[in-house]
Design an enzyme around this catalytic site. Structure first.
Site, PDB file in Angstrom:
ATOM      1  CE  LYS A 215      36.933   7.944  13.398  1.00 13.68           C
ATOM      2  NZ  LYS A 215      35.648   8.662  13.347  1.00 13.68           N
TER       3      LYS A 215
ATOM      4  CD  GLU B 234      29.743   7.668  13.594  1.00 20.33           C
ATOM      5  OE1 GLU B 234      30.452   6.916  12.886  1.00 20.33           O
ATOM      6  OE2 GLU B 234      28.774   7.269  14.244  1.00 20.33           O
TER       7      GLU B 234
ATOM      8  NE  ARG C 113      40.910   4.367   4.369  1.00 22.40           N
ATOM      9  CZ  ARG C 113      39.837   4.453   5.137  1.00 22.40           C
ATOM     10  NH1 ARG C 113      38.642   4.211   4.623  1.00 22.40           N
ATOM     11  NH2 ARG C 113      39.941   4.764   6.402  1.00 22.40           N
TER      12      ARG C 113
END
Length: 555
Positions: free
Chosen positions: A272, A36, A262
RNA sequence: UGGGGAGUCGCCAAGUGGUAAGGCAACGGGUUUUGAUCCCGUCAUCCGUAGGUUCGAUCCCUACCUCCUCAGCCA
């Protein structure tokens, strides 16, 4: 890589791909990297990029770059541009044009109409608070919204009017009609469209309703013919929804989603939101501050694409939770730089040495190779003169056991030059050593002195010939391994106050015209890289510490 | 206490019903005008725990333990 590259290690995704290829389910694979555009890419994304693009390369397939731009409020072109730069810098190129989920907005809308026509979606006007109540809990089933039994005709009408802008933001949503009693919360009639009058970076104000991630992602994958849709573990619960949407739509392609764990890295954060906080609160100079775990930060720090790719290979792909230490990343970068960086001498904490038995005003230059193992790197002249700088840390009045550097009465080899003996030291009023009076053994150029062995070798610079340079020394951004482990403590509490130290040092004159982003090994100190922005070739020399050399001396 | 996942050497990570790959780190030794690099060697009788099936299980079954994850009109 330098020596033996890490061999490709099998992992569960490769096993699946091998089987799909062997069975003829797929003739070739198509993956995708779907960020994104709401921030800069970080090391965790690097792992995903290397996985998706790497798989496509290894299997001669394709990998798309697609922006998941369905939440206009957080997205920007700046982010989208930086992401493309980062992917390319890492050494990958996507298949065809960049894709945008927003390119599919019209199709997405039509598919939502299809779902509604099939009685599989309905417009709901519950408030967010009510919806939360109706959703139930982890252990209790949810209950149906009064809107759940709305007629198809009315739903179609309402949805069309949502699009037309007849209703206020947040006043209603389109929901998939699945199962309010599902043990999987994602299946309790998830919202697939919301009303949001926000300016979109690509579609502007054309839309006032935007599709949700779960609904958009699977369809986007299908429209692009993705074969293996790879994402992280937290999306495992979303897979049933991913499949439900595709199973209920007239799309023939049905990509399969697979989840891997992850990357967790010690001494840093990869959220983020938190990274953005560091930038906004000015704890760092920007997304590309050399201390940031962002790809652009690592780039500015001097990390190499090859080093980062090697790191991705080393940590592997699996479904188990894992935390890797920063030193592993540094090790990969070091390994790459060991083979690729030209050697040069620099003095970071200077201590002046006057060579008493060398003629004043005379300069004696010696040839030195830029790389000990690679003569093709070329060579340069290293000037020697009566006054030289040595590293203050290379001298000790009371040396510890095992000291191989300089001390009063001791000898040491000046790299590429003479054996030097320290005869006396000069202190200032406060008792600090400010200068050394030394003498060289003139018969030690290119050969060892007879009758004694000199073990230590130190780097140095001629005072007259050295170039001043700003050197930025970095340390880990946080003081603890897991800065964001405790939800009750702000991670900023653990910011390392000494993560940046700017010093004035000296470097060999050969680096004067070095372009920005040129990497060197300062012998015995570490790898350094000219700063991407502050360094001005021929005018202002600015180096960033990339990584120190491995030091087994540490005591 | 519901659902979905994961537990193999200090850190990653392969692996298979037939008796534990590899990498990083670490440790020993050698080379070296970078205490770097490089080279050589060492490094899990054991695969979360307890039972069971089997000639044989880390891989199959059962129970248990631990950790991660899910209740945004974020992705």
């Amino acid at each position: 890589m330098s020596s033996a590259p890490t061999p490709i290690v099998s992992n569960f995704i490769r096993t699946i791909i091998d089987a799909d290829l062997a069975s003829g389910k797929h003739g070739n694979i198509v993956t995708r990297f779907p960020p994104e555009p709401n921030g800069y890419l970080h090391v965790g994304h690097a792992k995903s990029i290397c996985l998706n693009f790497g798989l496509a390369q290894d299997y001669q397939g394709k990998c798309n770059l697609r922006f998941d731009d369905t939440n206009p409020e957080k997205e920007s072109q700046e982010y989208a541009q930086s992401i493309q730069n980062d992917v390319r810098w890492l050494g990958f190129e996507w298949n065809g044009e960049v894709r945008w989920a927003s390119d599919y907005f019209e199709q997405l809308y039509q598919f939502a109409v299809e779902l509604t026509e099939k009685g599989l979606a309905y417009v709901d006007d519950l408030t967010p608070e009510q919806m939360r109540e109706y959703r139930g809990t982890l252990t209790q089933a949810g209950k149906s919204s009064p809107s759940r039994e709305r007629s198809v005709a009315e739903n179609l009408d309402l949805f069309a009017r949502m699009r037309a802008g007849e209703f206020a933001d947040g006043s209603m949503v389109l929901r998939a009609k699945i199962d309010m009693a599902s043990p999987n919360m994602n299946m309790r009639d998830p919202v697939i469209y919301r009303i949001r009058r926000a300016h979109h970076i690509r579609t502007g104000d054309v839309w006032c309703i935007y599709p949700m991630y779960d609904y958009t992602h699977c369809i986007s994958d299908a429209l692009e013919g993705i074969t293996h849709s790879l994402c992280t573990l937290e999306f495992e619960d979303h897979r049933p929804l991913y499949d439900w949407v595709l199973d209920n739509l007239s799309i023939k392609c049905h990509p399969r989603q697979y989840e891997f764990s992850r990357l967790e890295l010690h001494y840093t954060i990869t959220s983020k939101r938190k990274l953005l906080q560091l930038v906004n609160d000015k704890h760092v100079s920007g997304w590309d501050d050399p201390r940031m775990p962002t790809i652009s930060g690592m780039r500015r720090r001097g990390y190499t694409p090859d080093g980062i790719r090697e790191f991705a290979k080393r940590v592997g792909i699996s479904k188990s939770n894992n935390t890797v230490d920063m030193s592993v990343l540094e090790g990969c970068v070091r390994e790459d730089l060991e083979a690729k960086a030209a050697r040069v001498m620099a003095v970071i904490k200077p201590l002046k040495v006057v060579v008493t038995n060398f003629i004043e005003g005379q300069t004696e230059s010696r040839v030195a190779g830029f790389h000990p193992q690679h003569p093709e790197f070329g060579e340069r002249l290293v000037p020697f003169a009566k006054e030289i700088w040595i590293e203050a840390d290379d001298f000790s009045v009371n040396p510890p056991e095992g000291w191989q550097r300089l001390t009063v009465g001791g000898e040491v080899r000046l790299r590429y030059s003479y054996v030097l003996r320290c005869d006396e030291l000069i202190k200032d009023a406060a008792g600090n050593v400010v200068e050394l009076r030394c003498s060289i053994d003139p018969d030690t150029l290119g050969k060892n002195p007879v009758g004694r062995k000199v073990k230590g070798v130190i780097h140095w610079l001629s005072v007259e010939h050295a170039l001043p340079a700003e050197i930025r020394l970095y340390d880990r951004l946080f003081t603890v391994p897991e800065p964001d482990a405790d939800k009750n403590v702000d991670f900023c509490t653990y910011l390392n106050p000494k993560s940046l130290a700017v010093v004035q040092g000296w470097v060999e004159a050969v680096v004067r015209e070095a372009a920005s982003e040129t990497r060197y090994q300062f012998e015995r100190l570490g790898y350094f890289c000219t700063d991407r922005y502050a360094h001005l070739p021929g005018k202002k020399i600015v180096f960033n510490l990339t990584a120190t050399l491995k030091d087994t001396w540490e005591k």
